[in-house]
Design a protein around this motif. Structure first.
Motif, PDB file in Angstrom:
ATOM      1  N   HIS A  89       0.845  -1.188   0.000  1.00 15.84           N
ATOM      2  CA  HIS A  89       0.000   0.000   0.000  1.00 15.84           C
ATOM      3  C   HIS A  89       0.886   1.245   0.000  1.00 15.84           C
ATOM      4  CE1 HIS A  89       0.955   0.203   4.284  1.00 15.84           C
ATOM      5  NE2 HIS A  89       0.504  -1.043   4.414  1.00 15.84           N
ATOM      6  N   GLU A  90       0.271   2.390  -0.057  1.00 17.24           N
ATOM      7  CA  GLU A  90       1.006   3.637  -0.249  1.00 17.24           C
ATOM      8  C   GLU A  90       1.941   3.989   0.899  1.00 17.24           C
ATOM      9  OE1 GLU A  90      -1.487   6.877  -1.358  1.00 17.24           O
ATOM     10  OE2 GLU A  90      -2.417   5.798  -3.034  1.00 17.24           O
ATOM     11  N   ASP A  91       1.724   3.409   2.062  1.00 19.91           N
ATOM     12  CA  ASP A  91       2.593   3.680   3.202  1.00 19.91           C
ATOM     13  C   ASP A  91       3.871   2.847   3.190  1.00 19.91           C
ATOM     14  OD1 ASP A  91       0.865   5.572   4.221  1.00 19.91           O
ATOM     15  OD2 ASP A  91      -0.230   4.121   5.455  1.00 19.91           O
ATOM     16  N   HIS A  92       3.928   1.856   2.322  1.00 16.59           N
ATOM     17  CA  HIS A  92       5.127   1.025   2.227  1.00 16.59           C
ATOM     18  C   HIS A  92       6.268   1.788   1.547  1.00 16.59           C
ATOM     19  CE1 HIS A  92       2.803  -2.848   2.914  1.00 16.59           C
ATOM     20  NE2 HIS A  92       3.924  -3.055   3.589  1.00 16.59           N
ATOM     21  N   LYS A 112       1.372   1.050  -9.030  1.00 15.72           N
ATOM     22  CA  LYS A 112       0.722   1.769  -7.942  1.00 15.72           C
ATOM     23  C   LYS A 112       1.745   2.716  -7.310  1.00 15.72           C
ATOM     24  CE  LYS A 112      -0.668  -1.847  -5.626  1.00 15.72           C
ATOM     25  NZ  LYS A 112      -1.259  -2.672  -4.541  1.00 15.72           N
ATOM     26  N   PRO A 113       1.279   3.836  -6.749  1.00 19.87           N
ATOM     27  CA  PRO A 113       2.196   4.857  -6.226  1.00 19.87           C
ATOM     28  C   PRO A 113       2.829   4.463  -4.894  1.00 19.87           C
ATOM     29  CG  PRO A 113      -0.062   5.506  -5.812  1.00 19.87           C
ATOM     30  CD  PRO A 113      -0.134   4.234  -6.617  1.00 19.87           C
ATOM     31  N   ILE A 114       3.975   3.828  -4.962  1.00 22.31           N
ATOM     32  CA  ILE A 114       4.699   3.404  -3.762  1.00 22.31           C
ATOM     33  C   ILE A 114       6.123   3.956  -3.836  1.00 22.31           C
ATOM     34  CG2 ILE A 114       5.624   1.411  -2.502  1.00 22.31           C
ATOM     35  CD1 ILE A 114       3.190  -0.157  -3.427  1.00 22.31           C
ATOM     36  N   ALA A 115       6.632   4.427  -2.715  1.00 25.19           N
ATOM     37  CA  ALA A 115       7.999   4.948  -2.668  1.00 25.19           C
ATOM     38  C   ALA A 115       8.988   3.825  -2.964  1.00 25.19           C
ATOM     39  CB  ALA A 115       8.283   5.548  -1.299  1.00 25.19           C
ATOM     40  N   SER A 143      10.782   9.564   3.813  1.00 20.75           N
ATOM     41  CA  SER A 143      10.950   8.161   3.420  1.00 20.75           C
ATOM     42  C   SER A 143      12.406   7.864   3.083  1.00 20.75           C
ATOM     43  CB  SER A 143      10.061   7.836   2.214  1.00 20.75           C
ATOM     44  OG  SER A 143       8.696   7.897   2.559  1.00 20.75           O
TER      45      SER A 143
END
Length: 267
Positions: A89-92, A112-115, A143
């Motif tokens: 998810h996006e917090d990963h 998907k928008p992941i760092a 991050s």
């Protein structure tokens, strides 16, 4: 200060194992906050004995973590990302230590928008002496700081442009083998002049460590430190000149370039 974020290492082979061992050794990370995965979990029983959670379930590891370190083989990447995609998810924050795999490629596979951060450590990470180069794209400062804090406890880090990652791999990761070969050759020379093998290796290894430490501590150029050792008509300059006549510097430069060209061929 201990880091409390949950960290999953997906693919705990040689490098992944070294990262986990280094994090534990640093005492900045609790083994209880580290999850290590491997298909054959009995091969990482030693980590489990130190308190690390071990599993063959990559999805479970991702669900229970905040930072996901990908340490699998390049050919396994697509399958692994497909396997864990629904649990990301996006917090990963994804950290890839996979040689030759670009951030864009990982992003394209995830959709998907992941760092995403790339890190290139070397095997000295197991003793907190790695040189780790880090590259990122569109990652928030917080991050990036979280990722860098991991590798800062395991040696030295340098933020670089991703275009330099292949060069960093050669100089920093392959470089471990290059310097090992130099120490081995110096040890063999030491045997020729009278030392037993273990004595020669100890002297050569500690001297190499001392030389590197001088540069890091003084922030000097190697030639400045060399000048402190060489004297007119002395034995040091005689040895240096003989090595240069036989192509020492040229051979090292050519070796680095050959490794760099091979990376270009296989990526």
């Amino acid at each position: 200060m201990e880091v409390h974020k949950k960290i999953a290492v997906i693919g705990t082979g040689n490098l992944g194992n070294a990262i986990v061992e280094g994090m534990i050794e640093s005492q900045k990370f609790s083994a209880d906050n580290i999850i290590a995965t491997r298909r054959q979990t009995h091969l990482i029983d030693s980590l489990q004995q130190k308190g690390v959670h071990t599993t063959s379930d990559n999805c479970q590891a991702v669900r229970e973590s905040h930072i996901v370190i990908l340490a699998v083989q390049p050919k396994q990447l697509e399958q692994i990302l497909h396997e864990i995609a629904d649990d990301l998810h996006e917090d990963h924050i994804i950290v890839s230590v996979i040689t030759g795999v670009a951030i864009e490629q990982i992003g394209r596979l995830l959709s998907k928008p992941i760092a995403i951060v790339r890190a290139m450590p070397n095997t000295a990470i197991a003793i907190k002496q790695s040189m780790t180069c880090i590259a990122h794209r569109n990652v928030s400062p917080d991050s990036l700081s979280e990722v860098q804090s991991i590798f800062d406890t395991l040696g030295k880090t340098l933020i670089i442009d991703e275009e330099l990652m292949a060069a960093a791999t050669v100089l920093g990761a392959c470089g471990i083998a290059f310097f090992m070969r130099f120490i081995r050759a110096a040890s063999q020379g030491g045997i020729e002049v009278g030392f037993h093998a273990e004595e020669a290796q100890l002297i050569a290894a500690q001297t190499a460590k001392g030389a590197a430490s001088l540069l890091l501590a003084h922030h000097t150029h190697p030639e400045q430190e060399i000048d402190k050792v060489t004297t007119p008509q002395g034995c040091t300059i005689a040895g240096l000149n003989e090595m240069e006549h036989n192509g020492l510097s040229s051979a090292l430069i050519k070796g680095v370039k050959a490794s760099f060209n091979r990376i270009a061929d296989i990526t």
